[in-house]
Design a protein around this motif. Structure first.
Motif, PDB file in Angstrom:
ATOM      1  N   LYS A   1       0.440  -1.282  -0.052  1.00 26.99           N
ATOM      2  CA  LYS A   1       0.239   0.120   0.129  1.00 26.99           C
ATOM      3  C   LYS A   1       0.986   1.192   0.277  1.00 26.99           C
ATOM      4  CE  LYS A   1      -3.992   2.457   0.577  1.00 26.99           C
ATOM      5  NZ  LYS A   1      -4.857   2.070  -0.462  1.00 26.99           N
ATOM      6  N   TYR A   2       0.593   2.485  -0.942  1.00 32.78           N
ATOM      7  CA  TYR A   2       1.403   3.256  -0.762  1.00 32.78           C
ATOM      8  C   TYR A   2       0.679   4.696  -0.528  1.00 32.78           C
ATOM      9  CZ  TYR A   2       3.617   0.154  -4.059  1.00 32.78           C
ATOM     10  OH  TYR A   2       4.828  -0.841  -4.118  1.00 32.78           O
ATOM     11  N   TYR A   3       1.418   6.031   0.155  1.00 35.75           N
ATOM     12  CA  TYR A   3       0.095   6.540   0.584  1.00 35.75           C
ATOM     13  C   TYR A   3       1.385   8.273   0.285  1.00 35.75           C
ATOM     14  CZ  TYR A   3      -1.770   3.920   3.883  1.00 35.75           C
ATOM     15  OH  TYR A   3      -3.377   1.916   4.157  1.00 35.75           O
ATOM     16  N   ALA A   4       1.202   9.338   0.181  1.00 33.52           N
ATOM     17  CA  ALA A   4       1.568  10.455   0.033  1.00 33.52           C
ATOM     18  C   ALA A   4       0.941  11.717   1.337  1.00 33.52           C
ATOM     19  CB  ALA A   4       1.478  10.941  -1.236  1.00 33.52           C
TER      20      ALA A   4
ATOM     21  N   CYS B   1       1.080   8.964 -10.901  1.00 33.90           N
ATOM     22  CA  CYS B   1       1.672   8.223 -10.392  1.00 33.90           C
ATOM     23  C   CYS B   1       1.128   6.424 -10.934  1.00 33.90           C
ATOM     24  CB  CYS B   1       2.087   8.260  -9.057  1.00 33.90           C
ATOM     25  SG  CYS B   1       3.215   6.482  -8.534  1.00 33.90           S
TER      26      CYS B   1
ATOM     27  N   PRO C   1      -1.273   6.158  -4.979  1.00 31.46           N
ATOM     28  CA  PRO C   1      -0.580   6.368  -3.691  1.00 31.46           C
ATOM     29  C   PRO C   1      -2.133   7.368  -3.121  1.00 31.46           C
ATOM     30  CG  PRO C   1       0.489   8.068  -5.022  1.00 31.46           C
ATOM     31  CD  PRO C   1      -0.209   7.006  -5.380  1.00 31.46           C
ATOM     32  N   GLU C   2      -2.414   6.518  -1.687  1.00 30.70           N
ATOM     33  CA  GLU C   2      -3.392   7.327  -1.428  1.00 30.70           C
ATOM     34  C   GLU C   2      -3.191   9.028  -1.116  1.00 30.70           C
ATOM     35  OE1 GLU C   2      -6.568   6.677   2.918  1.00 30.70           O
ATOM     36  OE2 GLU C   2      -5.955   4.430   1.152  1.00 30.70           O
TER      37      GLU C   2
ATOM     38  N   VAL D   1       5.534   5.435   2.796  1.00 32.38           N
ATOM     39  CA  VAL D   1       4.565   7.082   2.758  1.00 32.38           C
ATOM     40  C   VAL D   1       5.760   8.102   2.221  1.00 32.38           C
ATOM     41  CG1 VAL D   1       4.903   7.011   5.120  1.00 32.38           C
ATOM     42  CG2 VAL D   1       3.076   8.912   3.908  1.00 32.38           C
TER      43      VAL D   1
ATOM     44  N   SER E   1       7.186   7.621  -9.004  1.00 37.01           N
ATOM     45  CA  SER E   1       7.307   6.141  -8.184  1.00 37.01           C
ATOM     46  C   SER E   1       8.640   5.970  -7.935  1.00 37.01           C
ATOM     47  CB  SER E   1       7.026   5.463 -10.367  1.00 37.01           C
ATOM     48  OG  SER E   1       5.807   5.909  -9.828  1.00 37.01           O
TER      49      SER E   1
ATOM     50  N   PHE F   1       8.777   5.596  -4.711  1.00 35.75           N
ATOM     51  CA  PHE F   1       8.314   4.532  -3.691  1.00 35.75           C
ATOM     52  C   PHE F   1       8.678   3.483  -3.884  1.00 35.75           C
ATOM     53  CE2 PHE F   1       4.303   7.138  -3.734  1.00 35.75           C
ATOM     54  CZ  PHE F   1       3.869   6.916  -2.567  1.00 35.75           C
TER      55      PHE F   1
ATOM     56  N   GLU G   1      10.721   1.078  -0.642  1.00 37.37           N
ATOM     57  CA  GLU G   1      10.396  -0.402  -0.411  1.00 37.37           C
ATOM     58  C   GLU G   1      11.300  -1.388  -0.788  1.00 37.37           C
ATOM     59  OE1 GLU G   1       7.227  -3.700  -2.467  1.00 37.37           O
ATOM     60  OE2 GLU G   1       7.346  -1.413  -2.948  1.00 37.37           O
TER      61      GLU G   1
ATOM     62  N   THR H   1      10.572  10.056   0.859  1.00 34.89           N
ATOM     63  CA  THR H   1       9.806   8.349   1.075  1.00 34.89           C
ATOM     64  C   THR H   1      10.247   7.698   2.150  1.00 34.89           C
ATOM     65  OG1 THR H   1       8.895   9.075  -1.106  1.00 34.89           O
ATOM     66  CG2 THR H   1       8.814   6.502  -0.881  1.00 34.89           C
TER      67      THR H   1
END
Length: 227
Positions: free
Chosen positions: A2-5, A43, A47-48, A100, A116, A119, A123, A163
């Motif tokens: 899961k990705y967030y900003a 992106c 991301p949320e 995030v 991207s 992220f 990760e 990030t």
């Protein structure tokens, strides 16, 4: 994964010599902040998006979204006293694990490709911070109107996004606020985490002074004219 900003938009118009906060000033016909939202929305990792905004500006932002027909999904979070507290409020709104990206809302020209990449590296390595090598000569102020030269190849001008794996950033933000916490990298480093630095983008400027808005406008025009 899961990705967030977290987009931090706590700035005022003081250095812009403008009563309107700089994130709301118009760039190419719409508020600066909407350009930033679009970059993260585009992106490929989807991301949320959480927008951290001064509580007194929430209604005004809703009106702007209506006026400019901004339909990008995002959650608006109450801002804090300093950037540190605003990011902390954003982190509290995220449940579970993931990656995030924390980004200055007034850096509207960030590319979706760099987002991207940030992220993906975070990760893999736990965190990713973007920066560029200065082109000007650098001197360190030593006091009493004295200074000394520094090798510009040994320093970097730090940008955002910065990030992190959420577990790392949450742990880092458990520390009390300190004046030297100017960004997320400094908070994480104080907690013992080594920072992974990658090359940023020279067009990823921060809108701070009136001339920055003019420069950003030129960059946008050049981007649109490039096939």
């Amino acid at each position: 994964m899961k990705y967030y900003a977290i987009l931090v938009a706590g700035g005022s118009g003081n250095r812009m010599q403008n009563a309107i906060a700089k994130q709301f000033l118009l760039l190419d016909g719409k508020p600066v902040l909407m350009h930033t939202l679009e970059a993260f929305h585009q992106c490929s990792l989807s991301p949320e998006i959480l927008l951290v905004l001064n509580i007194h500006q929430h209604t005004y932002w809703e009106e702007l979204c209506s006026t400019y027909k901004c339909a990008i999904p995002h959650q608006v979070i109450k801002g804090g006293e300093q950037r540190f507290h605003s990011v902390k409020n954003g982190l509290k709104a995220i449940k579970g694990k993931g990656i995030v990206a924390v980004h200055d809302a007034v850096r509207p020209l960030i590319s979706s490709e760099l987002i991207s990449k940030s992220f993906e590296i975070a990760e893999e390595k736990g965190n990713c911070v973007v920066g560029i090598t200065p082109t000007d000569s650098i001197r360190r102020l030593t006091g009493n109107q004295k200074s000394e030269s520094l090798n510009r190849n040994e320093v970097a001008l730090i940008q955002t996004p910065q990030t992190f794996n959420l577990d790392i950033l949450r742990k880092s933000y458990e520390k009390p606020f300190r004046n030297e916490f100017t960004d997320d990298a400094s908070v994480a480093e104080h907690s013992g985490f080594e920072i992974n630095l990658i090359e940023g983008e020279r067009v990823n400027i921060k809108i701070t002074y009136p001339e920055d808005l003019e420069i950003a406008s030129v960059f946008l025009k050049n981007r649109k004219s490039t096939p």
